[in-house]
Motif scaffolding. Sequence first.
Motif, PDB file in Angstrom:
ATOM      1  N   GLU A  85       2.419   0.801 -20.934  1.00  0.00           N
ATOM      2  CA  GLU A  85       3.911  -0.186 -21.197  1.00  0.00           C
ATOM      3  C   GLU A  85       3.469  -2.239 -21.323  1.00  0.00           C
ATOM      4  O   GLU A  85       4.122  -2.647 -22.043  1.00  0.00           O
TER       5      GLU A  85
ATOM      6  N   LYS B  37      10.026  -6.105 -15.798  1.00  0.00           N
ATOM      7  CA  LYS B  37      10.827  -5.300 -16.450  1.00  0.00           C
ATOM      8  C   LYS B  37      10.191  -3.631 -16.686  1.00  0.00           C
ATOM      9  O   LYS B  37      10.821  -2.811 -16.617  1.00  0.00           O
TER      10      LYS B  37
ATOM     11  N   TRP C  88       7.653  -3.542 -15.094  1.00  0.00           N
ATOM     12  CA  TRP C  88       7.147  -1.908 -13.853  1.00  0.00           C
ATOM     13  C   TRP C  88       8.609  -1.292 -12.737  1.00  0.00           C
ATOM     14  O   TRP C  88       8.462  -0.851 -12.154  1.00  0.00           O
ATOM     15  N   ARG C  89       9.744  -1.803 -13.084  1.00  0.00           N
ATOM     16  CA  ARG C  89      10.799  -1.444 -12.406  1.00  0.00           C
ATOM     17  C   ARG C  89      11.056   0.031 -12.237  1.00  0.00           C
ATOM     18  O   ARG C  89      11.520   0.401 -11.012  1.00  0.00           O
ATOM     19  N   LYS C  90      10.729   0.968 -13.090  1.00  0.00           N
ATOM     20  CA  LYS C  90      10.203   2.520 -12.471  1.00  0.00           C
ATOM     21  C   LYS C  90       9.547   3.005 -12.099  1.00  0.00           C
ATOM     22  O   LYS C  90       9.359   4.196 -12.123  1.00  0.00           O
TER      23      LYS C  90
ATOM     24  N   ASP D 192       6.692   4.043 -10.073  1.00  0.00           N
ATOM     25  CA  ASP D 192       6.988   4.722  -8.521  1.00  0.00           C
ATOM     26  C   ASP D 192       5.711   5.347  -8.070  1.00  0.00           C
ATOM     27  O   ASP D 192       5.722   5.441  -6.470  1.00  0.00           O
TER      28      ASP D 192
ATOM     29  N   ASN E 125       6.631   9.582 -14.151  1.00  0.00           N
ATOM     30  CA  ASN E 125       7.232   9.423 -14.575  1.00  0.00           C
ATOM     31  C   ASN E 125       6.410   7.533 -15.518  1.00  0.00           C
ATOM     32  O   ASN E 125       5.742   7.730 -16.511  1.00  0.00           O
ATOM     33  N   HIS E 126       6.420   6.862 -14.220  1.00  0.00           N
ATOM     34  CA  HIS E 126       5.866   5.705 -14.819  1.00  0.00           C
ATOM     35  C   HIS E 126       5.356   5.395 -13.557  1.00  0.00           C
ATOM     36  O   HIS E 126       5.637   5.415 -12.186  1.00  0.00           O
TER      37      HIS E 126
ATOM     38  N   CYS F  80       0.560  -0.813 -16.696  1.00  0.00           N
ATOM     39  CA  CYS F  80       1.660   0.341 -16.519  1.00  0.00           C
ATOM     40  C   CYS F  80       2.160   0.533 -17.908  1.00  0.00           C
ATOM     41  O   CYS F  80       1.512   0.808 -18.651  1.00  0.00           O
TER      42      CYS F  80
ATOM     43  N   GLN G 152       3.354   4.804 -18.826  1.00  0.00           N
ATOM     44  CA  GLN G 152       4.336   5.963 -18.684  1.00  0.00           C
ATOM     45  C   GLN G 152       3.872   6.847 -19.326  1.00  0.00           C
ATOM     46  O   GLN G 152       2.874   7.499 -20.711  1.00  0.00           O
TER      47      GLN G 152
END
Length: 350
Positions: free
Chosen positions: A22, A114, A116-118, A120, A329-330, A344, A346
């Motif tokens: 990403e 943006k 990286w926001r998801k 975990d 997922n991310h 980053c 996905q």
Amino acid sequence: MPSSEPTIPTHGGAVLPEVTVETYNAELRDADGFLGDRASNRAFRSILQDWRERVRQVGEDPIGAEEPDTPVGKRKLDKLLMNGDPEAAGLVHSAVEEFAGELATVCRRLLRLKAWRKVDAIVIGGGFRASRIGEIAIGRALALLKADGRAIELRPIRHHPDEAGLIGCAHLAPTWVFSGHDSIIGVDIGGTNFRAGVVALGKERADRLRDAKVRVSELWRHGDDAPSRDEALDRLTGMLNELIRTAAKKGWRLAPFIGIGCPGLIASDGSIDRGGQNLPGDWESAEFNLPERIRAAIPEIDGHDTMVMLHNDAVVQGLSEAPWMQEANHWGALTIGTGLGNACFQTRQR
């Protein structure tokens, strides 16, 4: 929903067999410059030296008063932290604590981006990770992030960093490259070292990359020799040719593929747009193309045209962890070395 579309190999490509990249090489800045510079191996050394100098103002340096400005190796620091004199251990712990705070700050800033926001889960590689002080710094940074209320996982990459940068190269190759072969060549180019090795693929077809391991490798510390760019490239191709000869002698079925991880922003044609400032010579020149130079020097492997694939080194180290991130997922990757690399991902559907 992660993409399941087929991959078309390109240098620095976003869509890879297991993940979509990403973003990578995010350049975070603050008033003092690049934020990543605050969480690099150099940054830790600077923090440690600052603590030693402050202690010397009122007494002897517990780490080594005889050579106060001499860098201390990670192994010695590990021993001091775990079994050393309490004052020396406390000084090392103070430096680790301060560095962990800087690492947590970088993670916080990345997680605001943006892309990286998801995220975990973040895996951390690079030379600094290959030490107990590095592992403790990662653990302490995780505690700081969780104390903020962030539901994040932070852990060291499971492979030794010297091997992760090579094993990750196998994840750059399209799956058809592996047909009839059991090994590939990986290259990890850093600001201090060049490392190249033969990576063995696993025997089970479904888990060939999960079980990948380094069969043999060569290391050159170019930081000690200060070579020109062409001298560095000649040394690298010499290392690769030696690995090809070794594979032939051992009877390994070497695929005609060379994967390379390199600092910087990698363009689709294989040139390096920026970020190669720590490499010997000008690697960002419009007249220089690393994959083309490697392919010209090694046009064939085992009678087949050589395929060379270049990507960012943080991406490649992160890819070594991909088989264990299928449920995430991310997720992200950081590499703590001469600088601080970031990527980053996905996860794609299988």
